[in-house]
Design a protein around this motif. Structure first.
Motif, PDB file in Angstrom:
ATOM      1  N   ARG A 122       0.825  -1.203   0.000  1.00 58.39           N
ATOM      2  CA  ARG A 122       0.000   0.000   0.000  1.00 58.39           C
ATOM      3  C   ARG A 122       0.865   1.261   0.000  1.00 58.39           C
ATOM      4  O   ARG A 122       1.343   1.701   1.049  1.00 58.39           O
ATOM      5  CB  ARG A 122      -0.951  -0.037   1.201  1.00 58.39           C
ATOM      6  N   ASP A 264      -3.372  -3.086   8.479  1.00 58.08           N
ATOM      7  CA  ASP A 264      -4.737  -2.677   8.122  1.00 58.08           C
ATOM      8  C   ASP A 264      -5.017  -1.280   8.676  1.00 58.08           C
ATOM      9  O   ASP A 264      -5.520  -0.403   7.981  1.00 58.08           O
ATOM     10  CB  ASP A 264      -5.740  -3.689   8.693  1.00 58.08           C
ATOM     11  N   ASP A 268      -5.084   2.823   6.637  1.00 57.31           N
ATOM     12  CA  ASP A 268      -6.210   3.775   6.578  1.00 57.31           C
ATOM     13  C   ASP A 268      -5.725   5.173   6.971  1.00 57.31           C
ATOM     14  O   ASP A 268      -6.116   6.169   6.366  1.00 57.31           O
ATOM     15  CB  ASP A 268      -7.369   3.343   7.496  1.00 57.31           C
TER      16      ASP A 268
HETATM   17 MN    MN Z   1      -8.693  -1.977   5.995  1.00 58.40          MN
END
Ligand code: MN
Ligand code: IPM
Length: 375
Positions: A122, A264, A268
């Motif tokens: 990411r 995770d 964000d």
């Molecule tokens: Mn997520």
């Protein structure tokens, strides 16, 4: 990778499985495919797509119900069919009419696990012209990448519940990591950090002061593997401190490697500092197999069908897909086109506030790809 290169050398078209999914997923994927067509025209490569309807709507139409676990979101035959593709392009997962967890586990997590996509990559990149919520930070300050472990940790489903509904109810959810799983993720992160640029700083993010078993496994593996990468500076942050630094000094980071749940959460936060869910892209990567690319935001039910959602995250995911296929130049060209559109065209990245519709943004990027426009 070997398989993909073989396909390239034989000049066979890339086979891309397309899963629009739920909510705004199909809308943003449609724009990504528009950009893919433009990139293929310029890059002179061929591809074929096949759509798979793994939506919540289909699940419900087939009688799906949490009480009937025999109705799968994705069948075994469909999974086998998917495995024959070169890449998967995914829109969004999540339908308010389906109980939480069913689609997430039945589609997204199932594919990540069964295809052994052990890296969730990411990038956190502030494109030019994008409003950043952090004061006095610009594109030169926010450009790092998070390597999230994607098949272990708190996501394995290990644990259980006993004496449910009684005062003695006991619930556990086990953070399970293996040496093998941690080591391959860490190696990927070191290799990526080496390729990225001059900074050569790899930060392990965990919580070794509390998670003394799992955190220690990560920490020891990181330092052992790091011996083989003497050109890379090793660095460690506790996850809470990392959140603080991401807001205060994001320019500090180069490459971050972390476990599944921490990854995770911090991605964000990363999405927000790069301008929001409208721009945040990610890849579920099996470096030796089949990878799946997706915008990391959700299915945005309230914007569904309105032609207002921002497709740039999905288009960014497409750029990552192209690079993983070995079409580096095409991926770079798509990223440059995104930067052109954020810098010169869009008023905002927020749904409904872009100054353009979803389809118009897709058109703008596709045109910029054809013309080779940059910011
Ligand atoms: Mn997520
Ligand atoms: C993500 C999502 C998923 C995750 C959910 C939908 C299972 O939040 O891709 O970040 O937790 O990995």
């Amino acid at each position: 990778m070997a398989k993909k290169q073989a396909a390239r050398q034989a000049k066979k078209p890339y086979r891309i499985a397309v899963i629009g999914g739920d909510g705004t997923g199909p809308e943003v994927v449609r724009e990504g495919l528009k950009v893919l067509a433009a990139a293929a025209e310029v890059g002179k490569f061929r591809y074929e797509t096949q759509e798979f309807d793994f939506s919540g709507a289909r699940y419900l139409a087939r009688g799906g119900d949490p009480a009937k676990p025999n109705i799968p979101v994705v069948t075994d035959e469909e999974l086998a069919a998917l495995k024959t593709f070169d890449a998967i392009y995914l829109g969004a997962v999540g339908d308010p009419n389906v109980a939480p967890g069913i689609l997430e586990k039945g589609l997204l997590l199932r594919l990540r696990f069964e295809l052994d996509q052990y890296i969730n990559l990411r990038p956190v990149k502030l494109y030019p012209g994008v409003k950043c919520p952090l004061a006095d930070k610009g594109p030169e300050d926010i450009d790092f990448v998070i390597v999230r472990e994607n098949t272990e940790g708190l996501y394995t489903g290990m644990g259980g519940c006993q004496y449910k509904g009684t005062p003695h109810e006991t619930a556990t959810q086990i953070m399970c990591n293996t040496r093998h799983g941690v080591e391959r993720c860490i190696r990927y992160a070191f290799d990526l950090c080496r390729k990225r640029g001059d900074k050569k700083l790899l930060t392990l993010v965990h919580k070794t002061n509390v998670l003394t078993f799992v955190g220690d496994l990560w920490f020891r593996t990181f330092n052992e593997v790091g011996q083989e990468y003497s050109d890379i500076t090793r660095d460690y942050n506790h996850v809470d401190a990392c959140c603080m630094w991401m807001v205060k000094n994001p320019e500090y980071y180069d490459t971050i490697v972390t476990g599944n749940m921490f990854g995770d959460i911090i991605t964000d936060l990363g999405a927000m500092i790069q301008g929001g869910m409208g721009i945040a892209a990610g890849g579920n990567i099996n470096p030796d197999g089949l990878s799946m690319f997706e915008p990391i935001g959700g299915s945005a039910p309230k914007y569904t069908g309105k032609n207002v959602i921002n497709p740039l995250a999905a288009i960014g995911a497409l750029a990552m897909l192209l690079k993983e296929l070995g079409e580096e130049a095409a991926g770079d060209r798509v990223e440059a086109a995104i930067a052109y559109v954020t810098a010169r065209k869009l008023k905002s990245l927020a749904a409904g506030k872009m100054g353009y519709t979803t389809t118009e943004v897709g058109d703008l990027v596709a045109e910029a790809v054809l013309k080779g426009l940059k910011a």
